[in-house]
Design a protein around this motif. Structure first.
Motif, mmCIF file in Angstrom:
data_model
loop_
_atom_site.group_PDB
_atom_site.id
_atom_site.type_symbol
_atom_site.label_atom_id
_atom_site.label_comp_id
_atom_site.label_asym_id
_atom_site.label_seq_id
_atom_site.Cartn_x
_atom_site.Cartn_y
_atom_site.Cartn_z
ATOM 1 N N UNK A 1 47.963 46.751 56.484
ATOM 2 C CA UNK A 1 48.325 45.906 57.599
ATOM 3 C C UNK A 1 49.405 44.867 57.304
ATOM 4 N N UNK A 2 49.065 44.105 56.601
ATOM 5 C CA UNK A 2 50.087 42.831 56.223
ATOM 6 C C UNK A 2 51.626 43.889 55.651
ATOM 7 N N UNK A 3 51.295 44.795 54.883
ATOM 8 C CA UNK A 3 52.705 45.510 54.470
ATOM 9 C C UNK A 3 53.556 45.861 55.697
ATOM 10 N N UNK A 4 53.046 46.817 56.428
ATOM 11 C CA UNK A 4 53.886 47.203 57.497
ATOM 12 C C UNK A 4 54.038 46.156 58.566
ATOM 13 N N UNK A 5 53.317 45.294 58.891
ATOM 14 C CA UNK A 5 53.663 44.214 59.909
ATOM 15 C C UNK A 5 54.718 43.249 59.480
ATOM 16 N N UNK A 6 54.433 42.780 58.329
ATOM 17 C CA UNK A 6 55.491 41.844 57.673
ATOM 18 C C UNK A 6 56.804 42.526 57.576
ATOM 19 N N UNK A 7 56.818 43.602 56.983
ATOM 20 C CA UNK A 7 58.010 44.530 56.687
ATOM 21 C C UNK A 7 58.703 44.739 58.012
ATOM 22 N N UNK A 8 57.973 44.757 59.277
ATOM 23 C CA UNK A 8 58.543 45.024 60.263
ATOM 24 C C UNK A 8 59.371 43.627 60.977
ATOM 25 N N UNK A 9 58.695 42.639 60.675
ATOM 26 C CA UNK A 9 59.045 41.194 60.875
ATOM 27 C C UNK A 9 60.370 41.178 60.263
ATOM 28 N N UNK A 10 60.383 41.338 58.615
ATOM 29 C CA UNK A 10 61.652 41.030 57.930
ATOM 30 C C UNK A 10 62.665 42.119 58.733
ATOM 31 N N UNK A 11 62.437 43.352 59.071
ATOM 32 C CA UNK A 11 63.485 44.012 59.386
ATOM 33 C C UNK A 11 64.124 43.531 60.764
ATOM 34 N N UNK A 12 63.401 43.171 61.563
ATOM 35 C CA UNK A 12 63.980 42.299 62.656
ATOM 36 C C UNK A 12 64.892 41.139 62.377
#
Length: 290
Positions: free
Chosen positions: A67-78
């Motif tokens: 959960x943290x891997x996908x979501x925080x990586x998405x935040x970083x991408x934005x």
């Protein structure tokens, strides 16, 4: 069919001013086609010798890590994009959080219940859906999984200190909002989530909808999505103390720690209110005749 019509008629005559015709609250428990699970004991030492207990904890760790891997990586991408138009944007972040909860609850519900959130675990504990032993173990494993997930994201995105520059996906109250506003947003957001969890996993609803196995994870994930849309501008949306703690520990700057209490106190209050509302108002369990 005739029996059902008689039940509705009886309910309408008994409570004409308070209960609209046709709702489930009009029927008595006799003849119900579901089994109400017994309240979980406060302490259950036997769990500590059971492999299923540790298997459930491992499932919570792995689910929270993903959960943290996908979501925080998405935040970083934005944050990395020159403009939001070149990324998935705020809506994409909300979809990442909601979509991952949907997928992970679906995958782990049969093993651990698919909590993936200390606030959910706390709410279910207050409603006596699980023991204190299991609740504490789940929360520890969720926090460890969150820390590991955020650490992997930092390892992938820390070139040129990009992770630290963009606050590591940590939660804090945004400029222009007070700490009280942030606390209130976390309380209400978590209430929405935990209330949805209770409703989606209710014994009566589960019996009725058991032939559609995705019906519980779907509303839970959708609730997370909607809460993120509403509260990302205020707090970045915590509603999950493990998510907030994991990002704060790996980011490890004052800005994240200054507001960290909000992302524990708020979700725990929201979860407690949701548990109280479900048990006392929705199910009226303390008032049911024996």
């Amino acid at each position: 069919m005739q029996a059902k019509e008689e039940d509705v008629s009886l309910g309408a005559n008994k409570f004409p001013e308070r209960q609209p015709i046709g709702i489930a609250a009009q029927t008595e428990d006799e003849g119900k086609d579901y089994k109400e699970p017994p309240p979980a004991p406060l302490f259950e030492p036997g769990e500590l010798t059971s492999w299923s207990f540790y298997r459930a904890g491992i499932a919570e760790f792995v689910a929270t890590f993903l959960f943290l891997y996908i979501t925080i990586l998405t935040v970083m991408g934005v944050l990395k994009g020159e403009t939001k138009c070149k990324t998935v944007g705020i809506q994409g972040i909300a979809w990442a959080f909601g979509g991952m909860i949907f997928a992970l609850v679906y995958c782990t519900a049969g093993i651990s219940g698919g909590h993936i959130n200390p606030a959910v675990t706390f709410g279910l504990f207050l409603a006596r859906k699980l023991s204190l032993t299991r609740a504490v173990f789940y929360i520890i494993m969720q926090c460890l999984g969150a820390i590991a997930g955020a650490a992997v994201v930092k390892a992938f995105t820390n070139k040129g200190h990009f992770f630290e520059i963009n606050n590591g996906g940590a939660n804090f109250v945004a400029h222009g909002y007070t700490k009280g506003s942030g606390l209130g947003a976390e309380i209400i957001g978590t209430f929405v989530l935990v209330y949805t969890v209770f409703s989606a996993t209710d014994a009566k609803r589960s019996a009725r909808d058991s032939h559609v196995p995705i019906l519980a994870p779907l509303p839970i994930g959708f609730a997370v999505f909607l809460v993120h849309l509403a509260t990302i501008p205020i707090t970045g949306t915590g509603i999950n103390p493990a998510r907030s703690l994991g990002a704060a520990i790996i980011f490890n700057k004052d800005r994240a720690w200054d507001d960290q209490w909000i992302f524990w106190v708020g979700p725990f209050i929201g979860a407690a209110l949701a548990a109280l509302y479900h048990v006392v108002v929705i199910r009226a369990i303390p008032f049911k005749s024996k």
